[in-house]
Design a protein around this motif. Sequence first.
Motif, PDB file in Angstrom:
ATOM      1  N   ALA A 133       0.827  -1.223   0.000  1.00  9.37           N
ATOM      2  CA  ALA A 133       0.000   0.000   0.000  1.00  9.37           C
ATOM      3  C   ALA A 133       0.856   1.266   0.000  1.00  9.37           C
ATOM      4  CB  ALA A 133      -0.922  -0.008   1.215  1.00  9.37           C
ATOM      5  N   GLU A 134       2.014   1.233   0.652  1.00 12.32           N
ATOM      6  CA  GLU A 134       2.864   2.425   0.751  1.00 12.32           C
ATOM      7  C   GLU A 134       3.669   2.690  -0.514  1.00 12.32           C
ATOM      8  OE1 GLU A 134       2.801  -0.057   2.932  1.00 12.32           O
ATOM      9  OE2 GLU A 134       2.462   0.752   4.951  1.00 12.32           O
ATOM     10  N   ALA A 135       3.706   1.755  -1.461  1.00  9.09           N
ATOM     11  CA  ALA A 135       4.539   1.940  -2.657  1.00  9.09           C
ATOM     12  C   ALA A 135       3.929   3.007  -3.567  1.00  9.09           C
ATOM     13  CB  ALA A 135       4.664   0.620  -3.417  1.00  9.09           C
ATOM     14  N   PRO A 136       4.766   3.856  -4.181  1.00  7.75           N
ATOM     15  CA  PRO A 136       4.235   4.923  -5.039  1.00  7.75           C
ATOM     16  C   PRO A 136       3.637   4.384  -6.344  1.00  7.75           C
ATOM     17  CG  PRO A 136       6.656   4.893  -5.101  1.00  7.75           C
ATOM     18  CD  PRO A 136       6.241   3.919  -4.050  1.00  7.75           C
ATOM     19  N   ILE A 137       4.228   3.283  -6.839  1.00 10.86           N
ATOM     20  CA  ILE A 137       3.754   2.648  -8.074  1.00 10.86           C
ATOM     21  C   ILE A 137       3.845   1.141  -7.869  1.00 10.86           C
ATOM     22  CG2 ILE A 137       4.207   2.297 -10.553  1.00 10.86           C
ATOM     23  CD1 ILE A 137       5.470   5.098 -10.656  1.00 10.86           C
ATOM     24  N   SER A 138       2.834   0.405  -8.313  1.00 16.45           N
ATOM     25  CA  SER A 138       2.890  -1.067  -8.271  1.00 16.45           C
ATOM     26  C   SER A 138       2.413  -1.605  -9.609  1.00 16.45           C
ATOM     27  CB  SER A 138       1.996  -1.628  -7.156  1.00 16.45           C
ATOM     28  OG  SER A 138       2.420  -1.152  -5.903  1.00 16.45           O
ATOM     29  N   TRP A 139       3.063  -2.668 -10.054  1.00 15.66           N
ATOM     30  CA  TRP A 139       2.651  -3.325 -11.305  1.00 15.66           C
ATOM     31  C   TRP A 139       2.062  -4.686 -10.981  1.00 15.66           C
ATOM     32  CZ3 TRP A 139       7.966  -3.095 -14.309  1.00 15.66           C
ATOM     33  CH2 TRP A 139       8.236  -1.772 -14.681  1.00 15.66           C
ATOM     34  N   GLU A 140       0.896  -4.980 -11.516  1.00 22.66           N
ATOM     35  CA  GLU A 140       0.343  -6.334 -11.437  1.00 22.66           C
ATOM     36  C   GLU A 140       0.929  -7.127 -12.606  1.00 22.66           C
ATOM     37  OE1 GLU A 140      -4.075  -6.112  -9.810  1.00 22.66           O
ATOM     38  OE2 GLU A 140      -3.818  -4.911 -11.624  1.00 22.66           O
ATOM     39  N   CYS A 141       1.543  -8.257 -12.312  1.00 20.18           N
ATOM     40  CA  CYS A 141       2.333  -8.955 -13.333  1.00 20.18           C
ATOM     41  C   CYS A 141       1.971 -10.427 -13.432  1.00 20.18           C
ATOM     42  CB  CYS A 141       3.818  -8.879 -12.987  1.00 20.18           C
ATOM     43  SG  CYS A 141       4.381  -7.216 -12.682  1.00 20.18           S
ATOM     44  N   ARG A 142       2.208 -10.931 -14.669  1.00 20.73           N
ATOM     45  CA  ARG A 142       2.031 -12.360 -14.927  1.00 20.73           C
ATOM     46  C   ARG A 142       3.377 -12.870 -15.435  1.00 20.73           C
ATOM     47  NH1 ARG A 142      -2.626 -12.889 -18.960  1.00 20.73           N
ATOM     48  NH2 ARG A 142      -1.322 -11.951 -20.533  1.00 20.73           N
ATOM     49  N   LEU A 143       3.695 -14.094 -15.059  1.00 20.98           N
ATOM     50  CA  LEU A 143       4.939 -14.695 -15.547  1.00 20.98           C
ATOM     51  C   LEU A 143       4.881 -14.825 -17.068  1.00 20.98           C
ATOM     52  CD1 LEU A 143       7.653 -16.150 -15.140  1.00 20.98           C
ATOM     53  CD2 LEU A 143       6.352 -18.271 -14.833  1.00 20.98           C
ATOM     54  N   PHE A 144       5.903 -14.356 -17.740  1.00 19.26           N
ATOM     55  CA  PHE A 144       5.990 -14.500 -19.203  1.00 19.26           C
ATOM     56  C   PHE A 144       6.844 -15.720 -19.537  1.00 19.26           C
ATOM     57  CE2 PHE A 144       8.016 -13.465 -23.310  1.00 19.26           C
ATOM     58  CZ  PHE A 144       6.891 -13.240 -24.088  1.00 19.26           C
ATOM     59  N   ARG A 145       8.028 -15.793 -18.940  1.00 23.31           N
ATOM     60  CA  ARG A 145       8.944 -16.902 -19.204  1.00 23.31           C
ATOM     61  C   ARG A 145      10.035 -16.922 -18.138  1.00 23.31           C
ATOM     62  NH1 ARG A 145       9.849 -16.427 -25.296  1.00 23.31           N
ATOM     63  NH2 ARG A 145       7.621 -16.754 -25.166  1.00 23.31           N
ATOM     64  N   ILE A 146      10.561 -18.109 -17.863  1.00 26.03           N
ATOM     65  CA  ILE A 146      11.732 -18.188 -16.985  1.00 26.03           C
ATOM     66  C   ILE A 146      12.880 -18.762 -17.795  1.00 26.03           C
ATOM     67  CG2 ILE A 146      12.759 -19.289 -14.952  1.00 26.03           C
ATOM     68  CD1 ILE A 146      10.099 -19.132 -13.570  1.00 26.03           C
ATOM     69  N   LEU A 147      13.998 -18.059 -17.748  1.00 26.68           N
ATOM     70  CA  LEU A 147      15.190 -18.533 -18.449  1.00 26.68           C
ATOM     71  C   LEU A 147      16.158 -19.053 -17.385  1.00 26.68           C
ATOM     72  CD1 LEU A 147      16.411 -18.494 -21.334  1.00 26.68           C
ATOM     73  CD2 LEU A 147      17.300 -16.211 -20.829  1.00 26.68           C
ATOM     74  N   ASP A 148      16.381 -20.364 -17.368  1.00 26.54           N
ATOM     75  CA  ASP A 148      17.325 -20.917 -16.398  1.00 26.54           C
ATOM     76  C   ASP A 148      18.732 -20.768 -16.958  1.00 26.54           C
ATOM     77  OD1 ASP A 148      15.681 -21.904 -14.245  1.00 26.54           O
ATOM     78  OD2 ASP A 148      14.851 -23.324 -15.700  1.00 26.54           O
ATOM     79  N   ILE A 149      19.517 -19.908 -16.321  1.00 26.48           N
ATOM     80  CA  ILE A 149      20.872 -19.640 -16.826  1.00 26.48           C
ATOM     81  C   ILE A 149      21.821 -20.753 -16.370  1.00 26.48           C
ATOM     82  CG2 ILE A 149      22.778 -17.963 -16.837  1.00 26.48           C
ATOM     83  CD1 ILE A 149      20.253 -16.902 -18.170  1.00 26.48           C
ATOM     84  N   THR A 150      21.805 -21.053 -15.070  1.00 32.31           N
ATOM     85  CA  THR A 150      22.523 -22.193 -14.488  1.00 32.31           C
ATOM     86  C   THR A 150      21.580 -22.748 -13.427  1.00 32.31           C
ATOM     87  OG1 THR A 150      23.495 -20.889 -12.707  1.00 32.31           O
ATOM     88  CG2 THR A 150      24.780 -21.027 -14.732  1.00 32.31           C
ATOM     89  N   ASN A 151      22.034 -23.764 -12.654  1.00 29.54           N
ATOM     90  CA  ASN A 151      21.140 -24.223 -11.578  1.00 29.54           C
ATOM     91  C   ASN A 151      21.151 -23.252 -10.386  1.00 29.54           C
ATOM     92  OD1 ASN A 151      23.583 -24.806 -10.519  1.00 29.54           O
ATOM     93  ND2 ASN A 151      23.146 -26.957 -10.021  1.00 29.54           N
ATOM     94  N   GLN A 152      21.977 -22.205 -10.477  1.00 27.95           N
ATOM     95  CA  GLN A 152      22.032 -21.194  -9.417  1.00 27.95           C
ATOM     96  C   GLN A 152      21.207 -19.947  -9.751  1.00 27.95           C
ATOM     97  OE1 GLN A 152      23.831 -21.513  -6.396  1.00 27.95           O
ATOM     98  NE2 GLN A 152      23.834 -23.594  -7.198  1.00 27.95           N
ATOM     99  N   ARG A 153      20.980 -19.713 -11.039  1.00 30.17           N
ATOM    100  CA  ARG A 153      20.445 -18.417 -11.442  1.00 30.17           C
ATOM    101  C   ARG A 153      19.371 -18.557 -12.510  1.00 30.17           C
ATOM    102  NH1 ARG A 153      22.732 -13.552 -10.963  1.00 30.17           N
ATOM    103  NH2 ARG A 153      24.562 -14.618 -10.150  1.00 30.17           N
TER     104      ARG A 153
END
Length: 216
Positions: A133-153
């Motif tokens: 509630a205190e944030a000046p701007i908020s975005w409602e978001c949906r996952l588009f894609r996840i790119l697994d770079i390594t098993n860490q990231r």
Amino acid sequence: MTHIAMSGLTEMQKYWLITGSVGPRPIALVTSLARDGLCNAAPFSAFNYMGEDPPLFAIAVVRYGSESHRLGEEKDTLLNIKEREEFVVNMVDEPIVERAVQCGSDFPSHVSEPEAVGLTLAPSTLVKVPRIAEAPISWECRLFRILDITNQRAIVFGEILAMYFREDLIDEEKLRVRVDRFEPYGRLGGPNYCRTTDRIRLPVPTYLSSAGVPRE
Ligand SMILES: Cc1cc2nc3c(=O)[nH]c(=O)nc-3n(C[C@H](O)[C@H](O)[C@H](O)COP(=O)(O)O)c2cc1C
């Protein structure tokens, strides 16, 4: 100039050189919902916008490292996004920056960070995940894609479905953000942050004035 090649450096050495060079970085305070409905919040500064059609942004999420009692664990934010495929990005300004940074502590999964640091949750419209509630701007978001770079990231690409603005921050007629009133905090290397209140305007001149549309 000092020349430093990345090859042969440790992960942490590269981290300090890269994050000390890219700044100020915007801070996304991401709210997400766990399977049991607990609301999680965490700040991410490996974050930026990636386009408008579709309206995309990206956040890089790394597993907990040796600085944490949760070494090797996936972050709650990423687990929750994978599970529910929706989340909220809350922008961070002066009144909430300290609490947003406290959300970056390695709270156990069963702790709700907004409650722990004294931030208020407000319902969203298009997603089930609450916003701050205190944030000046908020975005409602949906996952588009996840790119697994390594098993860490992993890099999370999110799509913006809708935005909330504090009333004074939006010119509803022009549909523009009143950037002179929006004062996000920026992250520099390590625990260093900056205000964005010292402004200059530098419009890009049109090279070939007989073609193209000047940008304001
Ligand atoms: C300002 C700030 C920016 C951060 N940026 C990132 C980031 O870009 N990627 C990341 O994996 N962790 C980042 N962190 C660390 C996470 O916020 C932290 O690990 C947090 O505990 C994750 O919470 P979660 O398990 O509830 O998702 C950042 C921390 C702070 C304070």
